[in-house]
Design a protein around this motif. Structure first.
Motif, PDB file in Angstrom:
ATOM      1  N   TRP A 222     -83.183 -47.840  15.525  1.00  0.00           N
ATOM      2  CA  TRP A 222     -83.394 -46.576  16.210  1.00  0.00           C
ATOM      3  C   TRP A 222     -82.777 -46.611  17.609  1.00  0.00           C
ATOM      4  O   TRP A 222     -82.575 -47.673  18.192  1.00  0.00           O
ATOM      5  CB  TRP A 222     -84.874 -46.213  16.303  1.00  0.00           C
ATOM      6  CG  TRP A 222     -85.744 -47.267  16.950  1.00  0.00           C
ATOM      7  CD1 TRP A 222     -86.387 -48.285  16.330  1.00  0.00           C
ATOM      8  CD2 TRP A 222     -86.058 -47.386  18.352  1.00  0.00           C
ATOM      9  NE1 TRP A 222     -87.092 -49.042  17.246  1.00  0.00           N
ATOM     10  CE2 TRP A 222     -86.913 -48.514  18.490  1.00  0.00           C
ATOM     11  CE3 TRP A 222     -85.728 -46.667  19.484  1.00  0.00           C
ATOM     12  CZ2 TRP A 222     -87.420 -48.928  19.718  1.00  0.00           C
ATOM     13  CZ3 TRP A 222     -86.219 -47.070  20.721  1.00  0.00           C
ATOM     14  CH2 TRP A 222     -87.056 -48.187  20.830  1.00  0.00           C
ATOM     15  N   LEU A 223     -82.477 -45.414  18.091  1.00  0.00           N
ATOM     16  CA  LEU A 223     -81.939 -45.249  19.442  1.00  0.00           C
ATOM     17  C   LEU A 223     -82.646 -44.071  20.095  1.00  0.00           C
ATOM     18  O   LEU A 223     -82.772 -43.010  19.496  1.00  0.00           O
ATOM     19  CB  LEU A 223     -80.424 -45.004  19.410  1.00  0.00           C
ATOM     20  CG  LEU A 223     -79.774 -44.750  20.777  1.00  0.00           C
ATOM     21  CD1 LEU A 223     -79.655 -46.068  21.556  1.00  0.00           C
ATOM     22  CD2 LEU A 223     -78.392 -44.113  20.622  1.00  0.00           C
ATOM     23  N   GLN A 256     -91.518 -41.888  18.251  1.00  0.00           N
ATOM     24  CA  GLN A 256     -92.646 -42.733  18.660  1.00  0.00           C
ATOM     25  C   GLN A 256     -93.674 -42.890  17.538  1.00  0.00           C
ATOM     26  O   GLN A 256     -94.302 -43.930  17.403  1.00  0.00           O
ATOM     27  CB  GLN A 256     -93.312 -42.145  19.909  1.00  0.00           C
ATOM     28  CG  GLN A 256     -92.459 -42.267  21.149  1.00  0.00           C
ATOM     29  CD  GLN A 256     -93.041 -41.547  22.347  1.00  0.00           C
ATOM     30  OE1 GLN A 256     -92.605 -41.732  23.472  1.00  0.00           O
ATOM     31  NE2 GLN A 256     -94.029 -40.698  22.121  1.00  0.00           N
ATOM     32  N   LYS A 257     -93.846 -41.843  16.712  1.00  0.00           N
ATOM     33  CA  LYS A 257     -94.804 -41.902  15.616  1.00  0.00           C
ATOM     34  C   LYS A 257     -94.394 -42.920  14.551  1.00  0.00           C
ATOM     35  O   LYS A 257     -95.238 -43.399  13.797  1.00  0.00           O
ATOM     36  CB  LYS A 257     -94.963 -40.517  14.987  1.00  0.00           C
ATOM     37  CG  LYS A 257     -95.598 -39.492  15.918  1.00  0.00           C
ATOM     38  CD  LYS A 257     -95.691 -38.130  15.246  1.00  0.00           C
ATOM     39  CE  LYS A 257     -96.312 -37.094  16.177  1.00  0.00           C
ATOM     40  NZ  LYS A 257     -96.397 -35.750  15.550  1.00  0.00           N
ATOM     41  N   GLN A 258     -93.101 -43.228  14.460  1.00  0.00           N
ATOM     42  CA  GLN A 258     -92.627 -44.204  13.489  1.00  0.00           C
ATOM     43  C   GLN A 258     -92.757 -45.640  13.994  1.00  0.00           C
ATOM     44  O   GLN A 258     -92.555 -46.587  13.233  1.00  0.00           O
ATOM     45  CB  GLN A 258     -91.168 -43.921  13.123  1.00  0.00           C
ATOM     46  CG  GLN A 258     -90.947 -42.559  12.482  1.00  0.00           C
ATOM     47  CD  GLN A 258     -89.520 -42.380  11.993  1.00  0.00           C
ATOM     48  OE1 GLN A 258     -88.778 -43.348  11.775  1.00  0.00           O
ATOM     49  NE2 GLN A 258     -89.125 -41.114  11.798  1.00  0.00           N
ATOM     50  N   LEU A 259     -93.062 -45.779  15.287  1.00  0.00           N
ATOM     51  CA  LEU A 259     -93.229 -47.106  15.880  1.00  0.00           C
ATOM     52  C   LEU A 259     -94.703 -47.484  15.879  1.00  0.00           C
ATOM     53  O   LEU A 259     -95.492 -46.928  15.119  1.00  0.00           O
ATOM     54  CB  LEU A 259     -92.643 -47.117  17.294  1.00  0.00           C
ATOM     55  CG  LEU A 259     -91.181 -46.657  17.413  1.00  0.00           C
ATOM     56  CD1 LEU A 259     -90.733 -46.681  18.861  1.00  0.00           C
ATOM     57  CD2 LEU A 259     -90.282 -47.537  16.551  1.00  0.00           C
ATOM     58  N   LEU A 260     -95.090 -48.402  16.749  1.00  0.00           N
ATOM     59  CA  LEU A 260     -96.482 -48.834  16.825  1.00  0.00           C
ATOM     60  C   LEU A 260     -97.371 -47.713  17.352  1.00  0.00           C
ATOM     61  O   LEU A 260     -96.918 -46.881  18.147  1.00  0.00           O
ATOM     62  CB  LEU A 260     -96.595 -50.052  17.756  1.00  0.00           C
ATOM     63  CG  LEU A 260     -95.854 -51.323  17.295  1.00  0.00           C
ATOM     64  CD1 LEU A 260     -95.940 -52.385  18.384  1.00  0.00           C
ATOM     65  CD2 LEU A 260     -96.437 -51.845  16.003  1.00  0.00           C
ATOM     66  N   HIS A 264     -95.286 -45.187  23.925  1.00  0.00           N
ATOM     67  CA  HIS A 264     -94.625 -44.130  24.705  1.00  0.00           C
ATOM     68  C   HIS A 264     -93.333 -44.721  25.247  1.00  0.00           C
ATOM     69  O   HIS A 264     -93.361 -45.625  26.085  1.00  0.00           O
ATOM     70  CB  HIS A 264     -95.517 -43.631  25.836  1.00  0.00           C
ATOM     71  CG  HIS A 264     -96.792 -43.001  25.362  1.00  0.00           C
ATOM     72  ND1 HIS A 264     -96.845 -41.718  24.855  1.00  0.00           N
ATOM     73  CD2 HIS A 264     -98.060 -43.482  25.304  1.00  0.00           C
ATOM     74  CE1 HIS A 264     -98.092 -41.436  24.497  1.00  0.00           C
ATOM     75  NE2 HIS A 264     -98.852 -42.494  24.766  1.00  0.00           N
ATOM     76  N   LEU A 265     -92.205 -44.240  24.765  1.00  0.00           N
ATOM     77  CA  LEU A 265     -90.915 -44.835  25.123  1.00  0.00           C
ATOM     78  C   LEU A 265     -90.491 -44.481  26.546  1.00  0.00           C
ATOM     79  O   LEU A 265     -90.054 -45.350  27.299  1.00  0.00           O
ATOM     80  CB  LEU A 265     -89.844 -44.389  24.127  1.00  0.00           C
ATOM     81  CG  LEU A 265     -90.085 -44.841  22.676  1.00  0.00           C
ATOM     82  CD1 LEU A 265     -88.979 -44.308  21.777  1.00  0.00           C
ATOM     83  CD2 LEU A 265     -90.155 -46.362  22.591  1.00  0.00           C
TER      84      LEU A 265
END
Length: 478
Positions: A222-223, A256-260, A264-265
């Motif tokens: 991801w980017l 963000q929902k696909q990450l942990l 919050h990036l």
């Protein structure tokens, strides 16, 4: 130990001289990524990556911060790298480095160095990070999260570190870097008013698939891009590992929902609520054009398409032989490593045995010489001690004789003195005796008088009582 310290100092000097890439593992008590906080909007790193095996690294080169990396010592891959777009340079030769402090926090090597130059100076090398040997014969190559093609010369050299690489298939690695390069240069850079306000986070989502039971193969790449400008925007891109041609665009919040959970990036999602929708639409349109242009380009030329099919078929046919060749090379390399390791163990055991024998012989000689020296030194001491004891014994005998003589001579002297003093004490006692006799006689006479008086008084009292008893009261006056 001295040789090891000398080697470490030599390596440090060589590293400084050649300008090797430096990476500093950030301590827990430091805020964010220390000097590398400049690669995040408002200098605030992403939140929500709180696992104890997440290690913050400030990647440096020539003592300057180049980008930041969050590394997973559990999955042995980076979770993300944060960087800014710089003017690309010509492709540099790949000189891969490792981070000693990830495996050995107490190590004196505070800079990233070539793996071959470390030798035995780093304890537990490879325990918390991937090494070059982990990629050999695996079918995967070292795919950069922070692509070197988006960096100028000094920054580009710094990207070739294993803490910035994830295992990718050659085709996927090429596809990912091509797509990222096109999107950044053709869709993102033209729509951000100030290039130095464009921030990137390139990351990987680990999966349960492991390379040699160690490195995690990413589930997806991801980017996240943030144009932190008055007319700013943000964008997320995701590429699935299962489809090298996929490239999905989505918002940062959707990414963000696909990450942990709780991640919050960008601070405030890069001001997503106040972003310019026109800018964002323009960016999305440019990304869409890049995707469609690539698809059209592959469908316009039938000859190219047919040659592509031929290459695919040839690739399918050649893949087993390539894999077999890679396996044979891997087995050969492992056999060579085993032979060298076995020879090293034999030499080490023989040399160790010889050194142990020499050391034991030397210790025996030293102990023998020490014992002889102690015996020789103790002889004069023992002789002197015997002489002193004899002299002290002689003095004790003389003292005892003199004491006995004194006691024998003191008996008649005392008797004579007591005998001479008898008349004096006898004559002086006569007055005291006479005094005591006179006192005794006087006391006896006084006692007789007191007794007589007491008897007479008693008779008088008895007579008076009898008279009162038997004589009538009327005649009592007579």
């Amino acid at each position: 130990e001295w040789t090891m310290k000398t080697s470490v100092v030599f390596l440090l000097c060589i590293s400084v001289f050649l300008g090797f890439s430096q990476g500093r593992v950030v301590r827990e008590d430091e805020t964010g990524f220390a000097e590398c906080n400049v690669f995040f909007p408002a200098q605030v790193p992403p939140e929500g990556f709180t696992e104890p095996f997440h290690v913050k690294i400030c990647q440096q080169y020539n003592k300057e911060p180049r980008f930041a990396t969050l590394y997973s010592t559990k999955d042995k891959i980076p979770l993300y790298s944060a960087f800014k777009f710089t003017k690309p340079a010509q492709s540099e030769e790949e000189n891969w480095l490792v981070e000693p402090q990830i495996d050995d926090p107490e190590n004196v090597l505070h800079e990233m160095v070539h793996e071959a130059d470390i030798g035995g100076t780093v304890a537990n090398l490879g325990a918390n990070q991937a090494l070059t040997s982990d990629y050999v014969g695996s079918g995967y190559e070292r795919g950069l999260l922070n692509p070197s093609l988006l960096n100028e010369e000094d920054f580009q050299v710094a990207t070739y570190t294993l803490t910035n690489a994830v295992p990718l298939s050659p085709a996927l690695s090429k596809s990912w870097h091509r797509d990222i390069g096109n999107v950044v240069e053709k869709a993102l850079i033209p729509h951000c008013s100030k290039m130095d306000h464009l921030y990137f986070l390139a990351g990987a989502i680990p999966s349960s698939v492991r390379v040699k039971g160690k490195m995690s193969v990413p589930e997806s790449l991801w980017l996240a891009a943030c144009c932190n400008a008055p007319e700013g925007w943000s964008l997320g891109l995701v590429k699935k590992i299962s489809d090298e041609n996929s490239l999905e665009d989505l918002t940062v919040r959707e990414l963000q929902k696909q990450l942990l959970p709780g991640v919050h990036l960008f601070k405030g999602s890069c001001g997503e609520d106040k972003q310019s929708q026109e800018k964002r639409e323009a960016v999305l349109q440019a990304v869409s054009q890049i995707r469609s242009g690539e698809q059209v380009g592959t469908s316009d030329n039938q000859e190219t398409k047919e040659s592509g099919w031929v290459r695919r078929v040839a690739g399918i046919i050649a893949t087993p032989f390539i894999k077999l060749l890679e396996l044979l090379i891997y087995i050969f390399v492992e056999l060579v490593k085993f032979v060298f390791y076995f020879l090293w163990l034999v030499v080490k055991r023989v040399v160790g045995t010889v050194l142990d024998g020499v050391y034991s012989l030397w210790n025996g000689m030293v102990s023998y010489l020490k014992a002889i020296s102690m015996v020789l030194i103790s002889i004069p001491y023992d002789v002197g001690r015997v002489i002193i004891n004899i002299f002290l014994g002689f003095l004790q005998i003389v003292r005892d004789v003199m004491s006995l003589t004194y006691r024998i001579l003191s008996i008649p002297v005392g008797f004579v003195l007591h005998l001479a003093a008898f008349p004096y004490h006898s004559i002086c006692a006569i007055p005291s005796v006479l005094k005591d006799m006179a006192t005794g006689i006087g006391g006896t006479f006084s006692l007789v008088i007191d007794a007589t008086a007491a008897v007479l008084h008693g008779f008088y009292y008895l007579a008076g009582h009898i008279v009162k008893r038997f004589i009538p009261k009327g005649s009592s006056d007579d």
